[in-house]
Design an enzyme around this catalytic site. Sequence first.
Site, short mmCIF file in Angstrom:
data_model
loop_
_atom_site.label_atom_id
_atom_site.label_comp_id
_atom_site.label_asym_id
_atom_site.label_seq_id
_atom_site.Cartn_x
_atom_site.Cartn_y
_atom_site.Cartn_z
N GLU A 145 -28.24 27.09 3.18
CA GLU A 145 -28.19 25.56 2.69
C GLU A 145 -28.33 25.07 4.61
O GLU A 145 -26.78 25.07 4.85
CB GLU A 145 -27.19 25.22 1.81
CG GLU A 145 -27.05 23.52 2.35
CD GLU A 145 -25.64 23.25 1.73
OE1 GLU A 145 -26.03 22.27 1.05
OE2 GLU A 145 -24.85 23.86 1.70
N ASN B 173 -17.64 27.75 -26.56
CA ASN B 173 -17.07 29.25 -25.25
C ASN B 173 -16.98 28.03 -24.05
O ASN B 173 -16.81 27.98 -23.20
CB ASN B 173 -18.36 29.80 -23.79
CG ASN B 173 -19.19 29.01 -23.96
OD1 ASN B 173 -19.74 27.49 -24.25
ND2 ASN B 173 -20.28 29.78 -23.89
N ASP B 174 -16.93 26.50 -25.16
CA ASP B 174 -16.47 25.50 -24.06
C ASP B 174 -15.20 25.74 -23.26
O ASP B 174 -14.63 25.14 -22.27
CB ASP B 174 -16.18 23.96 -25.13
CG ASP B 174 -17.53 23.85 -25.48
OD1 ASP B 174 -18.66 24.22 -25.17
OD2 ASP B 174 -17.86 22.91 -26.42
N ASN C 22 -25.49 21.93 -24.07
CA ASN C 22 -24.34 22.84 -24.53
C ASN C 22 -25.11 23.52 -25.79
O ASN C 22 -25.26 23.09 -26.51
CB ASN C 22 -23.45 22.21 -25.05
CG ASN C 22 -22.19 22.62 -25.14
OD1 ASN C 22 -22.05 23.73 -25.18
ND2 ASN C 22 -20.78 21.62 -25.05
N ASP D 298 -25.58 28.75 0.29
CA ASP D 298 -24.70 27.68 0.19
C ASP D 298 -23.49 27.69 1.98
O ASP D 298 -23.79 28.84 2.59
CB ASP D 298 -23.55 27.70 -0.74
CG ASP D 298 -22.46 26.56 -0.61
OD1 ASP D 298 -23.36 25.28 -1.19
OD2 ASP D 298 -21.37 26.62 -0.32
#
Length: 620
Positions: free
Chosen positions: A361, A147-148, A142, A332
């Site tokens: 994937e 921007n949390d 972090n 993905d």
Amino acid sequence: MYKTYTKSFVFVVLLCFTALGNVFGQVSINRVEPAFWWAGMKNKQLQLMVNGPGVAKAKPVITYPGVKITEVAKTDNPNYLFIYLDIAASAKPGLMRIKFTGANGEAKSINYELKARTDRSGAQGFNSADVLYLLTPDRFANGSTENDALEAVGIDRKNPDARHGGDLKGVADHLNYIKDLGFTTVWFNPVQENRMPNGSYHGYAITDFYKIDPRFGSNAEFKQLTADMHSKGMKVVMDMIFNHCGLAHPWMKDKPAADWINNQKKYVQTNHAKLTAMDPHAAKTEKDILLDGWFVPDMPDLNQRNRHLATYLIQNSIWWIEYARIDGIRQDTYPYPDYAFMARWCKEVIAEYPNFNIVGESWYGKPGEIAWWQRNSAINPNNTYLKTVMDFPLTFTADWGFNEDANKNGGEQSGIYQVFEVIAQDFLYPDPNNILTFLDNHDLGRFTRKDDKSLDRFKQAFAFLLTTRGIPQIYYGTEILMEGAKSEGDGQIRKDFPGGWPGDKTDAFSAEGRSDKQNEAFNYLRKLLNWRKTNKPVTVGKLIHYAPYDNVYVYARIYGDKTVLVMLNASGKDQTLDMARFTDVAGKHASGTDVITGKVISISKNFTVPARGQYILELN
């Protein structure tokens, strides 16, 4: 009562005027995607998806040298308009005015920028000379607490399934750590916006394909991060998802077309029967459920058979390559989207960026199933154009095959023999060097286990991973022996990196913050990774191996007149080898330099490999 009636009356009148405005052709535009493009692209076609109330009733006109409208396409949703452009090679960078005229003659104009292609960094692709460091951005470091929180969703590090606050600045702050370890490339789990009610820390429920999640940073910050990595001689791989989006995506409130989403009227869960994608005997209904079923209720399944959506997704990946100059894409859930669309995507991306690489994937258990997906496969009549596949069969085999109890007995049932057999089936692959190899990742239980009393299993497995064929990938935290079982939940295999958050009690980014065992593992990996960077026999050389006897696997990597000899003893006792068996790779070499210790070791006649031990020797 009078006041209430008046307010209601005014509201109804306003609604009528709004409706009449749409009828008579007032033009309102909320968004155009992509927001800008570039002059001088190889593919001269560009699709603009325009969104706004009743915008489909407007007529677009462009007067710009070298640019012409080839098609204006409407769907059943009047709030969307698809404009297809031809941008000639002669078109210059600049602001292109697009005029939209409504049915009543009212006109609205917007400026659309064609940028100059000034940045020629990146887009390098990745190959067997690279080693990828896979990280989950929310869990790595972090760097900025500002921007949390996004709206009401903040961070909760005590909840393994919540946002923890890792971000792009956290990665930027530790680039030297990653580079010093010896990694050449960073693969980011998805960084695009996931504005989901539950936070969607993992990134696989995208709500804006053109925007970096604000909790990670901004588009500009991501672009700067890739530039910083390139300046350090590193590469960037971006995770993308075409199979589905997040349920909170604006499309779900106002779909661009009725067929934009599969099974939108009734939820259908995918069957995950991935073999039906290639099975010649598969029932159509089975295949339809695989392709059109949803992963989970929070991830609507996108219909790439809609031509507008297909072009939108392809342009989106090209936009990120050109904008941020990323070097590769990991796609993905590769078998789940429409097959023809995925092949088209690969072709168009590589046509624009010939050195680029895409890894799909391909989560299967047998080599033949993986090989079917690699481009130019002899066992697949329809070319996928996919350059790199993921070697899940090797992952699953190695997870068990390097265990001590898997090698108590010899023969073909032993763990190390099973590892050998996976490699021996490389005849199925058109290009065995372009296979992503790994021991774990963000979806699997971590390779390091709580009951590993020593580093024997760790060292042997990573000696193998970093010297066998393919493109190695290592999951963040492996270097400090991070643990986590899949049975404990995904959050437990995606833990925070110690020291990545202000106030952390330990800082594993520094040697002082690591235990003796962690430092031993860290230094072992660091030694191998940095050695591998400059060792062509291992990165591009030929692989010759021998069937394991007494649970000892021996192979060589050869490039020109240079040879690296690898010996892995998976058994619980010392094993003495008759070196005459390996003369076709060892030749007349009487000694080799141990890569880890730097010692010169004699390999003439008989040679003993210690129990659960390994040698990586550069032959002198």
